[in-house]
Design an enzyme around this catalytic site. Structure first.
Site, mmCIF file in Angstrom:
data_model
loop_
_atom_site.group_PDB
_atom_site.id
_atom_site.type_symbol
_atom_site.label_atom_id
_atom_site.label_comp_id
_atom_site.label_asym_id
_atom_site.label_seq_id
_atom_site.Cartn_x
_atom_site.Cartn_y
_atom_site.Cartn_z
ATOM 1 N N ASN A 216 1.039 -1.348 -0.015
ATOM 2 C CA ASN A 216 0.064 -0.168 0.086
ATOM 3 C C ASN A 216 0.906 1.275 0.073
ATOM 4 O OD1 ASN A 216 0.424 0.845 2.837
ATOM 5 N ND2 ASN A 216 0.030 -1.134 3.275
ATOM 6 N N ASP A 284 -3.844 -6.913 4.972
ATOM 7 C CA ASP A 284 -4.518 -7.682 5.928
ATOM 8 C C ASP A 284 -4.510 -9.140 5.250
ATOM 9 O OD1 ASP A 284 -6.000 -6.469 7.799
ATOM 10 O OD2 ASP A 284 -7.078 -5.242 6.293
ATOM 11 N N LYS A 294 10.694 -16.670 -9.277
ATOM 12 C CA LYS A 294 9.845 -15.804 -9.990
ATOM 13 C C LYS A 294 8.993 -16.423 -10.700
ATOM 14 C CE LYS A 294 10.425 -11.935 -13.073
ATOM 15 N NZ LYS A 294 11.192 -11.378 -14.105
ATOM 16 N N PHE A 329 -5.002 3.272 14.593
ATOM 17 C CA PHE A 329 -5.445 4.248 13.281
ATOM 18 C C PHE A 329 -6.351 3.407 12.554
ATOM 19 C CE2 PHE A 329 -2.654 8.304 12.901
ATOM 20 C CZ PHE A 329 -1.716 7.844 14.036
ATOM 21 N N LYS A 343 -13.859 -0.547 14.959
ATOM 22 C CA LYS A 343 -12.284 -0.849 15.351
ATOM 23 C C LYS A 343 -11.911 -1.010 16.722
ATOM 24 C CE LYS A 343 -11.147 -0.853 10.404
ATOM 25 N NZ LYS A 343 -10.182 0.058 9.315
ATOM 26 N N LYS A 347 -10.967 -4.349 18.532
ATOM 27 C CA LYS A 347 -9.664 -4.427 18.872
ATOM 28 C C LYS A 347 -9.198 -4.076 20.274
ATOM 29 C CE LYS A 347 -8.617 -3.483 13.967
ATOM 30 N NZ LYS A 347 -7.627 -3.745 13.047
HETATM 31 O O1 PMT Z 1 2.403 6.444 6.249
HETATM 32 P P1 PMT Z 1 1.827 7.496 5.922
HETATM 33 O O2 PMT Z 1 1.803 7.723 4.344
HETATM 34 O O3 PMT Z 1 2.084 8.953 6.397
HETATM 35 O O4 PMT Z 1 0.111 7.475 5.762
HETATM 36 C C1 PMT Z 1 -0.542 7.388 7.081
HETATM 37 C C2 PMT Z 1 -1.673 6.244 7.262
HETATM 38 C C3 PMT Z 1 -2.802 6.616 6.394
HETATM 39 C C4 PMT Z 1 -0.894 4.941 6.824
HETATM 40 C C5 PMT Z 1 -2.189 6.448 8.607
HETATM 41 O O5 PMT Z 1 -2.433 7.571 9.197
HETATM 42 C C6 PMT Z 1 -3.149 5.252 9.176
HETATM 43 O O6 PMT Z 1 -4.390 5.413 9.014
HETATM 44 N N1 PMT Z 1 -2.545 4.111 9.562
HETATM 45 C C7 PMT Z 1 -3.478 2.897 9.494
HETATM 46 C C8 PMT Z 1 -3.689 2.267 8.377
HETATM 47 C C9 PMT Z 1 -4.457 0.931 8.521
HETATM 48 O O7 PMT Z 1 -3.962 -0.070 8.228
HETATM 49 O O8 PMT Z 1 -5.568 0.989 8.973
HETATM 50 P P2 PMT Z 1 -6.892 -0.031 9.275
HETATM 51 O O9 PMT Z 1 -7.782 0.497 9.231
HETATM 52 O O10 PMT Z 1 -6.574 -0.944 8.083
HETATM 53 O O11 PMT Z 1 -6.315 -0.837 10.478
HETATM 54 C C10 PMT Z 1 -6.894 -0.350 11.956
HETATM 55 C C11 PMT Z 1 -5.666 -0.700 12.866
HETATM 56 O O12 PMT Z 1 -5.366 -2.087 12.959
HETATM 57 C C12 PMT Z 1 -4.408 -0.036 12.364
HETATM 58 O O13 PMT Z 1 -3.962 0.669 13.828
HETATM 59 C C13 PMT Z 1 -3.514 -0.754 12.017
HETATM 60 O O14 PMT Z 1 -2.294 -0.634 12.153
HETATM 61 C C14 PMT Z 1 -4.109 -2.134 12.591
HETATM 62 N N2 PMT Z 1 -3.876 -3.407 11.861
HETATM 63 C C15 PMT Z 1 -4.388 -3.567 10.779
HETATM 64 C C16 PMT Z 1 -4.328 -4.728 10.164
HETATM 65 C C17 PMT Z 1 -3.744 -5.693 10.716
HETATM 66 N N3 PMT Z 1 -3.796 -6.991 9.924
HETATM 67 N N4 PMT Z 1 -3.189 -5.791 11.702
HETATM 68 C C18 PMT Z 1 -3.242 -4.546 12.608
HETATM 69 O O15 PMT Z 1 -2.790 -4.354 13.571
#
Ligand code: PMT
Length: 400
Positions: A216, A284, A294, A329, A343, A347
């Site tokens: 991403n 995810d 490859k 986040f 979330k 979580k």
């Molecule tokens: O890095 P930048 O370019 O500055 O951009 C910032 C950002 C947009 C990446 C940041 O602000 C942000 O939103 N980060 C979280 C991105 C994300 O994965 O969001 P989510 O809604 O998919 O996940 C929710 C939370 O679960 C997040 O805290 C994530 O770290 C966590 N997560 C998600 C999936 C996973 N398999 N394990 C996790 O721990």
């Protein structure tokens, strides 16, 4: 925005800095430091020793600072050593030679710089820079100990190539790093001193074969902004960073590639942390099967890739959180609040910061963001601006 946040906004600009330069080769970097100071819209007055003039000229420095540079010939009835320290909020000495350190530690005030140090009743931060043997010399070490005990912030030199031709400890930090140390001292609050903050940042790379991965656009900027702000507030930082170059000065960095590696790193450092901030954009899904070689297109039509779910790191540590503060986040494109609250609950987080990643000047890669902080009582707080500025405000909110 409450008063404290208002007061903390823009705390980095319009600061008054007194810069002392003593005579070491690292003085050649100081014009760049003066530029860094001016870029932040801060004011700088400069005192240099006579020997510093062998390495950088007063003319260069006065042109960049927009002010007269003080030298020993200005030591007169206008008492600049007293007036300058009364004007300034912080006294930065870089580079600080073994000779000047010795004078500082022993109250010797035989030039304008050392006299200013003796007169200073403001925070002082020194950047010793010299040959490694000079630095390790017991008298230098003793002088540093004396200064530290008296409340002077000593930023030890790092390892690197030294002017004497060897590689060792004695290198002055780069100007942008010096500026970070200065801002750490100038921070309006140090309410995270003694706290340990673990931060995830950047993207994960989920490899399909040795040359291809799913990822991403995360740049790691938001995670680093949270880390830098917590560091300014006095915290110790460990940052678990996906495959992206980050500004890591002052942090312990743990580099990972995949979500599985990030999960291991979070588990390994979980006990250490008081706060865990999960700003990483974690994949995810990963390929169900990793191809050791490859994948070739020849002789194939469409290629169907089967994916399997990665662990949800935040949710897993939410199950064992104990007294740790968990901040997640949420990167959303619709129903921001509803999805973020779901979330937060699922979580078991204490706070979630939701950003609309489709909005302009926001989310991935931008230096700016608009974030809504939501707590467990569903209170909402809005922050908008430079990532580093809003991260500082967000932490203020969390600490309170
Ligand atoms: O890095 P930048 O370019 O500055 O951009 C910032 C950002 C947009 C990446 C940041 O602000 C942000 O939103 N980060 C979280 C991105 C994300 O994965 O969001 P989510 O809604 O998919 O996940 C929710 C939370 O679960 C997040 O805290 C994530 O770290 C966590 N997560 C998600 C999936 C996973 N398999 N394990 C996790 O721990």
């Amino acid at each position: 925005m409450n008063n404290l946040n208002q007061q903390n906004k823009n705390w980095k600009s319009k600061r008054k800095i007194l810069l002392g330069i003593s005579g070491g080769i690292a003085a050649y970097k100081i014009p760049y430091l003066v530029r860094e100071i001016r870029k932040l819209n801060c004011e700088v007055e400069i005192i240099m020793t006579d020997s510093a003039k062998n390495f950088v000229t007063p003319m260069t420095l006065s042109t960049l600072s927009g002010r007269k540079v003080f030298t020993d010939s200005d030591f007169d009835f206008t008492i600049p050593h007293v007036n300058l320290t009364q004007w300034a909020e912080i006294f930065v000495v870089a580079p600080c030679t073994a000779n000047t350190l010795g004078k500082f530690a022993n109250g010797i005030s035989d030039n304008l710089l050392t006299s200013a140090f003796t007169a200073a009743n403001i925070p002082v931060i020194v950047f010793p820079a010299m040959n490694e043997n000079m630095f390790d010399n017991p008298s230098t070490q003793k002088n540093l100990e004396i200064l530290s005990k008296r409340g002077v912030t000593v930023v030890n030199p790092s390892y690197g190539d030294l002017a004497c031709g060897i590689s060792g400890r004695g290198r002055m930090p780069e100007p942008d790093e010096i500026m970070k140390e200065v801002l750490r001292v100038l921070s309006p609050v140090h309410d995270m001193a003694g706290k340990k903050v673990l931060i995830t940042a950047g993207p994960t790379h989920e490899y399909i074969d040795p040359v291809r991965y799913i990822s991403n656009p995360s740049s790691g900027k938001m995670g680093v902004a949270m880390a830098r702000s917590a560091w300014y507030r006095g915290a110790e930082i460990k940052i678990i960073a996906g495959s992206v170059e980050i500004d890591s000065y002052g942090f312990e960095v743990i580099k990972v590639k995949s979500a599985l590696e990030m999960f291991e790193a979070v588990k390994n450092n979980f006990e250490w942390a008081d706060y865990i901030v999960m700003a990483a954009a974690v994949g995810d899904y990963r390929a169900k099967e990793f191809h050791a070689h490859k994948i070739k297109r020849e002789g194939k039509g469409d290629f169907i890739l089967e994916l399997t779910q990665n662990p949800d790191i935040a949710a897993e540590i939410g199950k064992i959180k104990n007294d740790k503060i968990l901040i997640g986040f949420a990167a959303e494109t619709q129903n921001l609040i509803e999805n973020a609250v779901s979330k937060l609950e699922r979580k078991n987080l204490d706070y979630i910061l939701v950003n609309d990643v489709l909005a302009e000047n926001s989310g991935f890669q931008s230096d700016f963001n608009t974030l809504r902080l939501i707590d467990r009582d569903k209170n909402e707080f809005l922050f908008s601006g430079l990532k580093e500025d809003i991260a500082f405000e967000v932490l203020g909110n969390v600490i309170r």
